[in-house]
Structures are given as structure tokens and as C-alpha cells.
Motif scaffolding. Structure first.
Motif, PDB file in Angstrom:
ATOM      1  N   GLY A  79       0.795  -1.229   0.000  1.00  0.00           N
ATOM      2  CA  GLY A  79       0.000   0.000   0.000  1.00  0.00           C
ATOM      3  C   GLY A  79       0.824   1.273   0.000  1.00  0.00           C
ATOM      4  O   GLY A  79       0.368   2.303  -0.488  1.00  0.00           O
ATOM      5  N   THR A  80       2.049   1.198   0.519  1.00  0.00           N
ATOM      6  CA  THR A  80       2.843   2.427   0.580  1.00  0.00           C
ATOM      7  C   THR A  80       3.217   2.927  -0.806  1.00  0.00           C
ATOM      8  O   THR A  80       3.610   4.071  -0.963  1.00  0.00           O
ATOM      9  CB  THR A  80       4.144   2.204   1.376  1.00  0.00           C
ATOM     10  N   PHE A  85      -3.350   6.695  -1.426  1.00  0.00           N
ATOM     11  CA  PHE A  85      -3.866   5.754  -0.424  1.00  0.00           C
ATOM     12  C   PHE A  85      -3.233   6.056   0.937  1.00  0.00           C
ATOM     13  O   PHE A  85      -3.920   6.124   1.968  1.00  0.00           O
ATOM     14  CB  PHE A  85      -3.556   4.326  -0.880  1.00  0.00           C
ATOM     15  N   MET A  89      -5.134   7.286   4.344  1.00  0.00           N
ATOM     16  CA  MET A  89      -5.071   6.598   5.634  1.00  0.00           C
ATOM     17  C   MET A  89      -4.565   7.540   6.716  1.00  0.00           C
ATOM     18  O   MET A  89      -5.044   7.526   7.848  1.00  0.00           O
ATOM     19  CB  MET A  89      -4.175   5.367   5.539  1.00  0.00           C
ATOM     20  N   ASP A  93      -7.943   7.402   8.616  1.00  0.00           N
ATOM     21  CA  ASP A  93      -8.036   6.103   9.270  1.00  0.00           C
ATOM     22  C   ASP A  93      -7.813   6.261  10.771  1.00  0.00           C
ATOM     23  O   ASP A  93      -6.775   6.751  11.198  1.00  0.00           O
ATOM     24  CB  ASP A  93      -7.002   5.126   8.689  1.00  0.00           C
ATOM     25  N   PHE A  97      -3.246   1.398  15.090  1.00  0.00           N
ATOM     26  CA  PHE A  97      -2.132   0.506  14.738  1.00  0.00           C
ATOM     27  C   PHE A  97      -1.821   0.524  13.246  1.00  0.00           C
ATOM     28  O   PHE A  97      -0.996  -0.228  12.776  1.00  0.00           O
ATOM     29  CB  PHE A  97      -2.435  -0.940  15.189  1.00  0.00           C
ATOM     30  N   ASN A  98      -2.510   1.390  12.507  1.00  0.00           N
ATOM     31  CA  ASN A  98      -2.214   1.447  11.072  1.00  0.00           C
ATOM     32  C   ASN A  98      -0.807   2.016  10.849  1.00  0.00           C
ATOM     33  O   ASN A  98      -0.512   3.121  11.276  1.00  0.00           O
ATOM     34  CB  ASN A  98      -3.247   2.326  10.370  1.00  0.00           C
ATOM     35  N   PRO A  99       0.065   1.232  10.194  1.00  0.00           N
ATOM     36  CA  PRO A  99       1.451   1.684  10.020  1.00  0.00           C
ATOM     37  C   PRO A  99       1.561   2.982   9.217  1.00  0.00           C
ATOM     38  O   PRO A  99       2.577   3.656   9.288  1.00  0.00           O
ATOM     39  CB  PRO A  99       2.128   0.539   9.262  1.00  0.00           C
ATOM     40  N   ALA A 100       0.501   3.329   8.470  1.00  0.00           N
ATOM     41  CA  ALA A 100       0.581   4.557   7.672  1.00  0.00           C
ATOM     42  C   ALA A 100       0.826   5.769   8.561  1.00  0.00           C
ATOM     43  O   ALA A 100       1.463   6.734   8.142  1.00  0.00           O
ATOM     44  CB  ALA A 100      -0.710   4.741   6.879  1.00  0.00           C
ATOM     45  N   LYS A 183       6.193  -1.557  12.733  1.00  0.00           N
ATOM     46  CA  LYS A 183       5.319  -0.422  13.022  1.00  0.00           C
ATOM     47  C   LYS A 183       5.994   0.885  12.646  1.00  0.00           C
ATOM     48  O   LYS A 183       5.408   1.947  12.724  1.00  0.00           O
ATOM     49  CB  LYS A 183       4.942  -0.406  14.500  1.00  0.00           C
TER      50      LYS A 183
ATOM     51  N   PHE B 287     -10.377   7.919  -5.097  1.00  0.00           N
ATOM     52  CA  PHE B 287      -9.827   9.082  -4.404  1.00  0.00           C
ATOM     53  C   PHE B 287     -10.457  10.376  -4.884  1.00  0.00           C
ATOM     54  O   PHE B 287     -10.175  11.444  -4.349  1.00  0.00           O
ATOM     55  CB  PHE B 287      -8.311   9.140  -4.602  1.00  0.00           C
ATOM     56  N   LEU B 298     -12.402   2.475   0.559  1.00  0.00           N
ATOM     57  CA  LEU B 298     -11.093   2.916   1.045  1.00  0.00           C
ATOM     58  C   LEU B 298     -10.904   2.565   2.522  1.00  0.00           C
ATOM     59  O   LEU B 298      -9.807   2.209   2.936  1.00  0.00           O
ATOM     60  CB  LEU B 298     -10.938   4.426   0.831  1.00  0.00           C
ATOM     61  N   GLN B 299     -11.974   2.673   3.304  1.00  0.00           N
ATOM     62  CA  GLN B 299     -11.855   2.267   4.703  1.00  0.00           C
ATOM     63  C   GLN B 299     -11.563   0.770   4.800  1.00  0.00           C
ATOM     64  O   GLN B 299     -10.751   0.337   5.623  1.00  0.00           O
ATOM     65  CB  GLN B 299     -13.139   2.585   5.465  1.00  0.00           C
ATOM     66  N   SER B 302      -7.997   0.333   3.878  1.00  0.00           N
ATOM     67  CA  SER B 302      -7.141   0.832   4.959  1.00  0.00           C
ATOM     68  C   SER B 302      -7.030  -0.217   6.052  1.00  0.00           C
ATOM     69  O   SER B 302      -5.939  -0.438   6.600  1.00  0.00           O
ATOM     70  CB  SER B 302      -7.721   2.106   5.570  1.00  0.00           C
ATOM     71  N   PHE B 305      -4.701  -2.881   4.925  1.00  0.00           N
ATOM     72  CA  PHE B 305      -3.310  -2.427   4.990  1.00  0.00           C
ATOM     73  C   PHE B 305      -2.832  -2.450   6.439  1.00  0.00           C
ATOM     74  O   PHE B 305      -1.715  -2.861   6.727  1.00  0.00           O
ATOM     75  CB  PHE B 305      -3.191  -1.020   4.409  1.00  0.00           C
ATOM     76  N   ALA B 306      -3.715  -1.988   7.347  1.00  0.00           N
ATOM     77  CA  ALA B 306      -3.342  -1.986   8.762  1.00  0.00           C
ATOM     78  C   ALA B 306      -3.118  -3.411   9.251  1.00  0.00           C
ATOM     79  O   ALA B 306      -2.243  -3.660  10.081  1.00  0.00           O
ATOM     80  CB  ALA B 306      -4.419  -1.299   9.586  1.00  0.00           C
TER      81      ALA B 306
END
Lengths: 532, 471
Positions: A79-80, A85, A89, A93, A97-100, A183, B287, B298-299, B302, B305-306
């Protein structure tokens, strides 16, 4: 139940839960293996033999699943690599804990390793910090979850986010982060070609310049296109982005990168273009330049030389230049000479040199696949065949012709580099890349001599400095918005140029009085660093 | 192994169905492990674990255990892989739904609890009622199925309520789910009755003179569904129709004409329905409107991804970020909490189910059985692919649930009844007296006392089977 509740809230529950999670996956795998093992036992002997289409049909289903899983991986694991995106996030978001939220974007450094942008942790989230503030606002840009990306932050985004996988090590690092669910994903640093001290000097000098303190400077190395300074004033502070900055119609347009996007009448700096055209055509000889100027029709006011107006202002009179050759006319910046030269060459020759010198384009900086960072070249609209006065005006850089500082710097660099323009680049690791041969090397050689003469004995003689051997062309561009724009475009040292530049001061007045000294000071500063 | 063809006593069936039992028990084990993780996260939501919290798992275990028991007692000899695979997928559904709090926050919700037993009862009933070739009775009722399909749609059109862009009957029941079974039955029956005529093409033209009743019913159904804007269901059923036509008649031409027609109709529909256009636009660029139209997908992404490769497990407080996560977006919840690895394993289980269903279709003894099985398989497979594709943004969102995992009563009952039918078909055909007479090479196991009876296909297979314990 109390026992369970006690277990769930006790400290060892953490590792136990991870153990459960692991066992869950292992038993699932075991189930699949068992189902495979038992395929003989559950064989249905009382049914027919399978029809021939079974295998292709099953293959199709499996393929469809694989395709979906592969696509899912580009979001879930990679995703990065999707900048929008990541931005979504970071701003929308709420999962802690979301690494973004934790991506440690790589730093952006100048050529000496000075930090232009870095990520720090504040209040549980990564924050982007720009130590130079407004100085690099246009060149380095900003990375903000609300306002998106710009500048190098945009073009180098993949690498900065750690998703530029161009070596085995990079793949290994991504694999490690995905496997360990790091993380703190760490991006790669990017080293630019900028020189922070020269850039700061240029920005300070522009801010202090007469006419309101706005303008642009572009300084680059002709041999490989490395941009050392890309300054645009007024600017904004990328550390403190506000919505008004983007919404308000501020007449000062701080968001506009004047170096790459600002279209200004080039004034006398355009005579360099005309001189190149004349040399390429094989022009030699003299043109008469009388004091009462030159016009294509008596309905239009004659185009005169600046000496005429100076003499008039002083209450005296001026006899005119008389017959001039190209080199002298360029040194003296004679409007009368170049207006005649342009009309002599004709409409098609002007259009041809415009095409050759890459007018009317948008050129990407080297190294970025993304088009996010590019510069515009000047605009040279086609002039109607019957409009000969328009042709005369364009030939002295007035009328409808415009240029950007980056474009004029590119032309100066090409003259310095035997006619070959290198694609400007902002990242140290971007390969030097030839852009186009703007003129023959012979034309470039003769122009170098002429432009050196323009500084030594011509309009730029006020800034001639021992040891620097500056060559260049001043410009004083009339415009409908106020005082003339002040230009100086050139390179140094003339015999073997190592730097080329364009300086523009909006409404600064005479090029020789404002832009040229600024350029000289910048070159002196560069020489102190051993760049000349 | 006992006699593989015809178990005669419950004891034999018990031995015969050991693989099913082993797989079921493993699936239960997986459910238990997940359930423990789930309960472990309850305190973080602010609830202490009570005895009643175990109710959904117990009901789940008891219901599948009962199905297995019923099969053993009835000496059912149908497929053994479909039930455990279904159980495992349902276990995922159970975990996800308990996680989303659908079984009640503090007290169990009885309505939700009885849903699974009811659906499984439908599975057992259909499977046992239709075994030994009796499913072929459905073939004679072709026009009953067509009438029922149209009736459901008509009633719904009159009484339905609109919610989130789709039409529901009273109490959020979605009776259109039933079409996935009734229309398959009608189509399979119709094709079977005109199999010869429909297989015979004159040069490049399909036999339209025989085909028109089928086209008429389908046209009506499609029109009624489009009036309710259920584009997803039209797609699912349309693919099933084409697959059944091609598999039943062996004429690939139907697929070619069908796809051409579908492409044309699809383009026309997209330009007519603003609803469809919006979804297409969101799919192409979520987007463009991240906090509006693109928000849901997107949620979900997300969350995935998390979750990353391994997932966080059911550890933190409940994810509440993706709207209607319990139905359409349940896959994103699972992918978030169990990670990419977990979703990979889940999809592998789906693949096992579909490959098995395809195998059963490919081995069905009658064309009708073949078409019903492949029809049901393609309905489930297309539905699964559309849902997974929509959630992962590989395809535009169609607002379709994930079979056996998403929350939804009508869907669950339909899916389980359909699987019951497939199981019934996999039971094979009844013994025909004539066939029995020709198979003279008797072995010890082939006792004539077998009440349910069962015809075995080849003497060789019987000889191999003859080493059973009955000897």
C-alpha cells in the motif's frame, strides 16, 4: 468464566493470544492438507467419470482467485506504493495501529547532506519537518495528509515512503517490514543537487530586491543539468500549511513556482535567441541603426534604442549607433538592430528557432517518472504573416512572447555546453541525460564570445568581476503591470563554463542595475565554495 | 474402508463417513481457536465474558454435528467434502459476525442463533428428500419454478421497501435470494426437456424456435430485477444461465452469443443507470471523493493495509470503521484481523469448495443433475468473486454478499438448500431392476436388503469394494 475473564485481562494473555492466532493458522493449513489427503477416501465410485471440462473449469476458478489475491496484495502489503492511499489513511483512518501513521519518510538532503525535509514523531504520529521553511517550499515541496504532495516530495514519493524497489536490498527491506509488520516503516533518503547555502542566499537576495522583492533564480551545471538553486519568492512555509493558502486568491501568488512556471516577457534576453538564429542562418554583416529608430509602417511608433531615451531624459540628443555588427549589437543591446534582424529573417525563421529552442513545451526534470515536477518553456505564439510589426516586437522580446526563468537558464546552459542542453535534474542519483541539441557547437562557441563581450564592454560591464569571467545578457522587460522586469541570463566562467543561470526580479527595473548584480553576488558566493 | 457404494447399516455409514467427521472436527477446532481469540478481546469492548457468550459456538457445533448424525442414520452416501467445507466457511462467518456484535452485545439474540440451525435443517431436508434420484422430480415442475420466480419478483415489486438502493420485503428479508435456486431449477429443467433440440444448431444460429420460452422468462426476470436496480443479481444469474446452457448442450456458441449480448446490454445499462455509472466512477478513482463515494471501499482497504501480512488477530476493540462491514465488507474485516495470510487461507477453502462442486457437476449421472449442480456452483462462485473483487477494488462494487460468511438470513437458507440439492444429486441414481439383473456378478456385500438401494456403475468397482467388513 471468572477464570477466563481473569486470563483475558492478565498480562500473559498477549503471548497466549499470539499463540492462538498462530495455532489457528496452522490448524487451517492442516485442514487443507487433510482435505487433500482424504481425496481418495471421499472418492465417489457410484458417480460417472468426470467430464473433460472439469480441469479447465477448476483452473479458471483458481486463476480468478489468484488474480484477486494478487491485486489485494498490492493494497494490503504494498500500500505504501500508492501515495493517495497513504494520504487517505493518514488523514481518515482512525486505527491507531495502522502503520501509515508511523511511516518514517526518508529525508531529503542537499548535496552536502544538509537536511531539507525529515520526519519526526510527535504525539504518536509522524510529522514532516522542513528546517529551511519557505526557502525550499517550491523545490522540495510538501507532504501533507490534507493537502497532498508537491515538489520533490511528490516525485520521489515512492522512495521516500520506502516502496522504491530498485535493488535486491530494497526488496529485502520491504519483505522484512511486511513479515515483521514493522510499526515504523522507514523510507529511503534522497539526496538532491541543491546547495542549501546558495539557495538561501538567492532567496534572501530576491526578497531584498527593489520592486517588492519577488522573483526567481535558477542556477545549474551545464555539463550534467544538476540544479543547484531553484528559488522563487514570495514563498510559503511548508511547516505551517493552511487551507487559506490554497483557497485565497492572494495577488502575490506564493504557491506559484516562478522559476519553473512563471511566464514573463523576456525583454532583451530574447536577443540571445535572435543572435542564435542569425548565426545559424549564417548572417554576417552590418545593419544601420539610426537614432530615430526602426518601424515596419508609419502607423506604428518606431522601435528605438535605450540610449535615445536616456539622452532625451537628460535633455540632450543622441546620434545613433550607425552600422552595427551582430556582436556589437548584442553587447549594446540594440533594439533597432534586432528588430530589423527579426524582420529580415522573417516569420518562419522565428518560428523555426522557437521550435529548435524548445518553446511552447513542458519539460520534466530528469529522474522522476512522475510528471509532478516539470517546468514550462516560454511561449512563442505564431505571428500572422501580415503582422510585421509584431515580428519586430517579438524580436526584442516584447509583445506576445514570454519565457520562464528555467527556460532561459536552460538556453544559457546549452550555449555553455557547446549547444547541447542537458535535461535539468534535481536528484543526485538521477542519470545525466541529454535533452536536445539547441544549436550547433560553432554557434554556441561564437555566442559565448559575444556574451562575454556583453559583460566585459556592454550593458553588463557594471558587474564584471576579476576571476569570474561572467558572460551574459541583461534584460529590461516592459510589462503592463508596472515597472519593468529585471533579467540577467548567462554563465561563468566564459572560457570553460561550469555554471549557468537565469535571474529574474519582478518589477526590478533595469537588468543591469538589479538582476545582474544579484547574479554576480551569487556567483561570488559559489566561487567561494569552489564551484567555479 | 467399508463398502463404498452402498452402505447398508448405520454402522457401515459411520465408518464410511469418517473423512467427513474428521474434517468437521478439524473445522470445529478452528472455530474454537478463533472463538477464544474473540472472547479474549471482549474485555476491551467493556464486556466481561459470560457463559451465554458461548451460545453461538455451541449452536454452531451442535447444528453441524446433527447434520452429520442425520446423514449417518439415513445411510446417506453422497459427497463428504461439501459439508465440512461449508462448516469451515460458516465458522469464518460465525467469527466475523460475533466480532461485529451481531449475536447481541450482552445477551444472545435468539433470532440470530436459530438462523444457522434452520438453514442446516433445510440442507438436510433437501439432501435426504432428493437422494437416490428423487431430485429428478424437480425436473417435472419446470413451470412451477418459473412461476414462483416471477411471483416472488412481482410481490416484491408491489410490497417492497427501498433501502440503500435495493428493494427489501418486510423485515429486511430479501426474497430475491431464492431466485438463485428457483431460476436454476427452471433453467435446468427446461434445457433438459429440450436437450436434443437445443443442442442442434443450424449453421451458426441457435434454435430460437425452441429457445424462446426460456428467453421470455429470463427477459421478464431481468426486467423486473432491473426495475429494482439489482444489477449484481442479474449478472450472477446471467452467468449461471450461460454456463448451464453450454454445459448442458455442449454448444459453446451459447456462450459466444451470450457474452456479446451481455456486453451490449451492459454498456446500455451503464449508460442508463446513474447508479451503475457512479459505482464505475468510484471503482476507477475512489480518491476523487474519498470521504463520500469512495469512503467505504477505502476504509476497507485501509483496514487490510493496517492488518498487513499476519493481521492483528481479534485483539483490539471491534473495528467499526467500514460502513455495513457485517454484510458486503465482511471480507475486509477478516483480512484486517487475520492478515493477508488469513485471507489467503480463507480463499483456499473457497477454492476447495468450488473445485469440489465442479467435480460433482462434472461427474453427475444425468444432464439435469449436471445442470443443476453447475448452475448452483456458478451462482456461488460468481457471487464470491464479485464480492471479493468489490472489496479489494479489483472489480466495481456490486453490493453483493459473500456466501456463507456475510450476515443474511435469506441468503443463508438459499445457499444451504442449494448445497443440500447438490448433495442429493451426488447421491446418485436409484437401482433400476433391469440394471440389477445384468449385474449378475454378485459379491458378498451387495445385499439385496439395502432399502435405499443404490446402483453401482461397474462391476470392477464393486469387486474392489467387496472387501468390506460385511463379509
Amino acid at each position: 468464566m471468572d477464570l477466563l475473564n481473569a486470563l483475558f485481562s492478565s498480562a500473559p494473555w498477549g503471548p497466549v493470544r499470539i499463540g492462538l492466532h498462530l495455532t489457528f493458522g496452522i490448524v487451517l493449513l492442516y485442514w487443507l492438507w487433510l482435505a487433500y489427503q482424504l481425496r481418495q477416501a471421499v472418492h465417489l465410485r457410484h458417480l460417472k467419470r468426470p467430464r473433460a471440462w472439469l480441469l479447465p473449469a477448476a483452473g479458471l476458478v483458481v486463476l480468478a482467485f489468484i488474480a484477486i489475491l494478487a491485486y489485494q496484495a498490492t493494497w494490503q502489503l504494498g500500500g505504501t506504493a500508492r501515495p493517495r492511499f497513504v494520504a487517505f489513511m493518514q488523514s481518515h483512518d482512525r486505527r491507531q495501529f495502522n502503520p501509515a501513521h508511523w511511516i518514517q519518510r526518508g529525508r531529503i538532503l542537499d548535496r552536502h547532506g544538509r537536511v531539507l525535509a525529515e520526519s519526526r514523531n510527535r504525539d504518536g504520529a509522524a510529522e514532516r519537518v522542513y528546517p529551511y521553511g519557505p526557502v525550499f517550499a517550491h523545490a522540495v515541496g510538501y507532504a501533507d495528509p490534507r493537502f497532498g504532495l508537491s515538489g520533490i516530495e511528490a516525485t520521489a514519493n515512492l522512495a521516500l515512503n520506502g516502496s522504491m524497489l530498485d535493488s535486491l536490498d530494497d526488496w529485502g527491506e520491504l519483505g522484512r517490514q511486511v513479515l515483521t509488520q514493522s510499526k515504523r516503516p522507514r523510507g529511503q533518503d534522497r539526496v538532491t543537487t541543491f546547495d542549501a547555502s546558495l539557495q538561501r542566499f538567492a532567496v534572501d537576495a530576491l526578497s531584498a530586491a527593489p520592486g517588492g522583492g519577488s522573483g526567481a533564480v535558477l542556477l545549474l551545471r551545464p555539463a550534467d543539468g544538476a540544479v543547484l538553486v531553484m528559488a522563487s519568492v514570495p514563498s510559503f512555509d511548508p511547516n505551517r500549511l493552511q487551507a487559506d493558502l490554497f483557497n485565497a486568491r492572494d495577488p502575490a501568488t506564493p504557491l506559484l513556482n516562478r522559476a519553473t512556471q512563471g511566464q514573463y516577457p523576456p525583454g532583451s534576453t530574447f536577443k540571445v535567441v535572435m543572435a542564435a538564429q542569425a548565426l545559424e542562418r549564417g548572417f554576417s554583416g552590418r545593419l544601420d541603426c539610426p537614432a530615430n529608430g526602426y518601424t515596419t509602417s508609419r502607423h506604428y511608433p518606431p522601435i528605438r534604442d535605450h540610449e535615445y531615451y536616456s539622452a532625451q531624459d537628460a535633455g540632450g540628443s543622441w546620434a545613433g549607433h550607425g552600422p552595427l555588427d551582430l556582436a556589437t549589437a548584442l553587447a549594446k543591446s540594440s533594439n533597432v538592430f534586432f528588430a530589423q534582424l527579426g524582420v529580415l529573417g522573417g516569420h518562419s525563421a522565428l518560428a523555426a528557432i522557437g521550435e529548435r529552442l524548445l518553446f511552447n513545451r513542458s519539460i520534466a526534470f530528469a529522474g522522476g517518472a512522475s510528471k509532478a515536477l516539470s517546468f514550462q518553456t516560454g511561449r512563442l505564439p505564431s505571428i500572422p504573416k501580415r503582422d510585421r510589426y509584431g515580428l519586430a516586437q517579438a524580436s526584442i522580446g516584447q509583445g506576445r512572447v514570454t519565457a520562464t526563468p528555467a527556460h532561459l537558464a536552460l538556453i544559457a546552459a546549452a550555449i555553455a555546453n557547446d549547444g547541447l542542453a542537458m535535461r535539468p535534474r534535481l536528484l543526485r542519483d538521477a542519470e545525466p541525460q541529454a535533452l536536445a541539441q539547441l544549436m550547433s557547437s560553432e554557434t554556441a562557441r561564437r555566442l559565448r564570445v559575444m556574451l562575454r563581450r556583453a559583460v566585459r564592454d556592454g550593458t553588463g560591464r557594471g558587474i564584471d568581476t576579476d576571476g569570474l569571467e561572467i558572460a551574459g545578457k541583461t534584460g529590461t522587460a516592459e510589462n503592463p503591470h508596472g515597472a519593468s522586469h529585471s533579467w540577467f541570463v548567462g554563465f561563468a566562467p566564459a572560457s570553460s563554463p561550469s555554471l549557468a543561470f537565469a535571474v529574474l526580479v519582478e518589477h526590478g527595473g533595469y537588468g543591469s542595475a538589479v538582476a545582474a548584480p544579484l547574479a554576480r553576488d551569487l556567483l561570488v558566493k559559489a566561487a567561494e565554495q569552489g564551484l567555479l | 474402508m467399508a463398502a463404498k457404494g452402498t452402505p447398508t447399516t448405520a454402522e457401515e455409514t459411520w465408518a464410511l463417513r469418517r473423512p467427513e467427521r474428521r474434517l468437521l472436527l478439524s473445522a470445529l477446532m478452528i472455530a474454537l481457536l478463533g472463538y477464544l481469540m474473540l472472547l479474549g478481546a471482549r474485555p476491551k469492548d467493556g464486556f466481561a465474558v459470560q457463559l451465554a457468550d458461548w451460545a453461538p459456538l455451541l449452536v454452531f457445533a451442535a447444528a453441524f454435528g446433527a447434520v452429520h448424525g442425520a446423514f449417518v442414520i439415513a445411510r446417506f452416501r453422497g459427497d463428504q467434502l461439501v459439508l465440512p467445507t461449508t462448516a469451515l466457511l460458516s465458522a469464518f462467518g460465525l467469527l466475523a459476525q460475533v466480532r461485529m456484535g451481531l449475536f447481541g452485545e450482552t445477551e444472545p439474540d435468539w433470532m440470530e442463533l436459530v438462523l444457522l440451525p434452520v438453514a442446516l435443517a433445510a440442507l438436510v431436508l433437501v439432501a435426504l428428500a432428493g437422494r437416490a434420484g428423487r431430485y429428478a422430480m424437480a425436473r417435472r415442475a419446470t413451470w412451477f419454478w418459473a412461476g414462483l420466480s416471477l411471483l416472488i419478483l412481482g410481490v416484491l415489486l408491489v410490497t417492497g421497501q427501498r433501502f440503500r438502493g435495493a428493494v427489501y420485503a418486510v423485515g429486511f428479508i430479501t426474497p430475491t435470494e431464492l431466485l438463485k435456486l428457483t431460476l436454476v431449477l427452471f433453467t435446468a429443467g427446461f434445457i433438459d426437456q429440450h436437450l436434443k433440440a437445443l443442442s442442434r444448431w443450424r449453421s451458426l444460429l441457435p434454435p430460437l424456435r425452441r429457445l424462446w420460452p426460456l428467453l421470455l422468462v429470463w427477459g421478464l426476470v431481468t426486467a423486473l430485477l432491473l426495475m429494482q436496480r439489482d444489477l449484481g443479481l442479474v449478472l450472477i444469474l446471467g452467468v449461471a444461465l450461460l454456463v448451464m446452457l453450454v454445459a448442458g448442450t455442449g454448444q459453446p456458441g451459447y456462450a459466444i452469443y451470450g457474452l456479446a449480448l451481455a456486453a451490449g446490454a451492459g454498456a446500455a445499462l451503464i449508460s442508463l443507470f446513474s447508479h451503475g455509472q457512479r459505482r464505475l466512477a468510484v471503482w476507477l478513482d475512489p480518491f476523487a471523493d474519498p470521504t463520500g463515494a469512495g469512503w467505504q471501499v477505502l476504509q476497507g482497504l485501509s483496514g487490510m493495509f493496517a492488518g498487513g501480512l499476519w493481521g492483528e488477530g481479534f485483539s483490539e476493540a471491534r473495528p467499526r470503521y467500514a460502513p455495513i462491514a457485517e454484510s458486503d465488507f465482511i471480507y475486509s474485516v477478516l483480512a484486517e484481523e487475520l492478515g493477508y495470510v488469513g485471507s489467503l487461507l480463507l480463499i483456499a477453502v473457497f477454492a476447495v469448495l468450488f473445485i469440489r462442486l465442479l467435480t460433482l457437476a462434472a461427474r453427475a449421472r444425468t444432464p439435469f443433475g449436471l445442470m443443476v449442480t453447475i448452475g448452483i456452483t456458478s451462482v456461488l462462485a460468481v457471487q464470491t468473486l464479485l464480492n471479493l473483487g468489490g472489496v479489494t477494488k479489483a472489480l466495481p462494487l456490486t453490493g453483493i454478499t459473500l456466501p456463507m460468511i456475510s450476515h443474511g438470513g435469506s441468503s443463508l437458507v438459499t445457499v444451504f438448500a442449494s448445497l443440500g440439492l447438490v448433495l442429493a444429486i451426488s447421491d446418485g441414481e436409484p437401482v433400476k431392476p433391469r440394471a440389477k439383473a445384468t449385474a449378475v456378478k454378485k459379491t458378498k456385500t451387495s445385499s439385496s436388503k439395502a432399502p435405499a438401494g443404490g446402483k453401482r456403475r461397474a462391476p470392477s468397482s464393486r469387486a474392489k469394494a467387496g472387501t468390506g467388513r460385511k463379509a
